[in-house]
Motif scaffolding. Structure first.
Motif, short mmCIF file in Angstrom:
data_model
loop_
_atom_site.label_atom_id
_atom_site.label_comp_id
_atom_site.label_asym_id
_atom_site.label_seq_id
_atom_site.Cartn_x
_atom_site.Cartn_y
_atom_site.Cartn_z
N LYS A 100 0.82 -1.20 0.00
CA LYS A 100 0.00 0.00 0.00
C LYS A 100 0.86 1.27 0.00
O LYS A 100 0.36 2.36 -0.17
CB LYS A 100 -0.92 -0.02 1.23
CG LYS A 100 -2.07 0.95 1.14
CD LYS A 100 -3.12 0.67 2.19
CE LYS A 100 -4.24 1.69 2.05
NZ LYS A 100 -5.35 1.41 2.91
N GLY A 101 2.17 1.10 0.22
CA GLY A 101 3.08 2.23 0.20
C GLY A 101 3.00 3.10 1.44
O GLY A 101 3.23 4.31 1.36
N GLU A 102 2.68 2.49 2.57
CA GLU A 102 2.55 3.25 3.81
C GLU A 102 3.72 2.96 4.76
O GLU A 102 4.30 1.88 4.72
CB GLU A 102 1.26 2.86 4.54
CG GLU A 102 0.01 3.29 3.83
CD GLU A 102 -1.24 2.98 4.62
OE1 GLU A 102 -2.27 3.55 4.27
OE2 GLU A 102 -1.20 2.18 5.57
N THR A 103 3.98 3.92 5.62
CA THR A 103 4.91 3.69 6.71
C THR A 103 4.14 3.08 7.87
O THR A 103 2.89 3.11 7.88
CB THR A 103 5.55 5.01 7.19
OG1 THR A 103 4.51 5.84 7.75
CG2 THR A 103 6.26 5.74 6.06
N GLN A 104 4.86 2.56 8.86
CA GLN A 104 4.19 2.03 10.04
C GLN A 104 3.39 3.13 10.74
O GLN A 104 2.28 2.89 11.21
CB GLN A 104 5.20 1.42 11.00
CG GLN A 104 5.80 0.13 10.50
CD GLN A 104 6.86 -0.42 11.41
OE1 GLN A 104 7.62 0.32 12.03
NE2 GLN A 104 6.93 -1.74 11.49
N LYS A 105 3.94 4.32 10.78
CA LYS A 105 3.24 5.43 11.43
C LYS A 105 1.94 5.78 10.71
O LYS A 105 0.93 6.06 11.35
CB LYS A 105 4.14 6.66 11.53
CG LYS A 105 5.24 6.49 12.55
CD LYS A 105 6.08 7.73 12.68
CE LYS A 105 7.17 7.50 13.72
NZ LYS A 105 7.99 8.67 13.94
N MET A 106 1.97 5.77 9.38
CA MET A 106 0.76 6.07 8.61
C MET A 106 -0.33 5.03 8.88
O MET A 106 -1.50 5.38 9.07
CB MET A 106 1.09 6.12 7.12
CG MET A 106 1.96 7.29 6.71
SD MET A 106 2.66 7.12 5.05
CE MET A 106 1.21 7.13 4.03
N THR A 107 0.06 3.76 8.87
CA THR A 107 -0.90 2.69 9.10
C THR A 107 -1.47 2.78 10.51
O THR A 107 -2.67 2.66 10.71
CB THR A 107 -0.26 1.31 8.86
OG1 THR A 107 0.23 1.26 7.52
CG2 THR A 107 -1.26 0.19 9.07
N ALA A 108 -0.60 2.99 11.48
CA ALA A 108 -1.05 3.10 12.88
C ALA A 108 -2.05 4.24 13.04
O ALA A 108 -3.10 4.06 13.67
CB ALA A 108 0.16 3.32 13.80
N LYS A 109 -1.75 5.38 12.45
CA LYS A 109 -2.66 6.53 12.56
C LYS A 109 -4.01 6.21 11.93
O LYS A 109 -5.05 6.53 12.50
CB LYS A 109 -2.04 7.75 11.88
CG LYS A 109 -2.86 8.99 12.02
CD LYS A 109 -2.17 10.20 11.42
CE LYS A 109 -3.04 11.43 11.62
NZ LYS A 109 -2.41 12.63 11.06
N SER A 110 -3.99 5.57 10.79
CA SER A 110 -5.23 5.21 10.10
C SER A 110 -6.08 4.25 10.94
O SER A 110 -7.31 4.30 10.91
CB SER A 110 -4.91 4.59 8.75
OG SER A 110 -6.08 4.20 8.10
#
Length: 62
Positions: free
Chosen positions: A12-22
Motif C-alpha cells: 500500500k506504500g505506507e509507513t508504520q506510522k501512517m498505518t497506525a494513525k489510520s
C-alpha cells in the motif's frame, strides 16, 4: 496468497506510522503487531482487513 501485515503495508506504500494513525493506534502498538500478529485483538484484525482491503484468510500469521 497470504501476506503479513508488513507485506500488506508495503504494497500500500505506507509507513508504520501512517498505518497506525489510520487504525487509531500508537506506532509502537502497530510495530508490535507486525512482529507478533497473535497479540492483535480480533476487532483490530477486522480493521486491518478493511484497511488493507483483504479477507482474513489472506493475512499470514507468523
Amino acid at each position: 496468497m497470504k501476506y503479513t501485515p508488513k507485506e500488506l503495508r508495503a504494497r500500500k506504500g505506507e509507513t508504520q506510522k501512517m498505518t497506525a494513525k489510520s487504525l487509531g493506534i500508537s506506532y509502537q502498538t502497530y510495530c508490535s503487531w507486525e512482529k507478533n500478529l497473535g497479540k492483535v485483538p480480533i476487532s483490530k484484525v477486522a480493521a486491518l482487513c478493511r484497511h488493507f482491503n483483504v479477507e482474513l484468510s489472506q493475512i499470514k500469521y507468523e
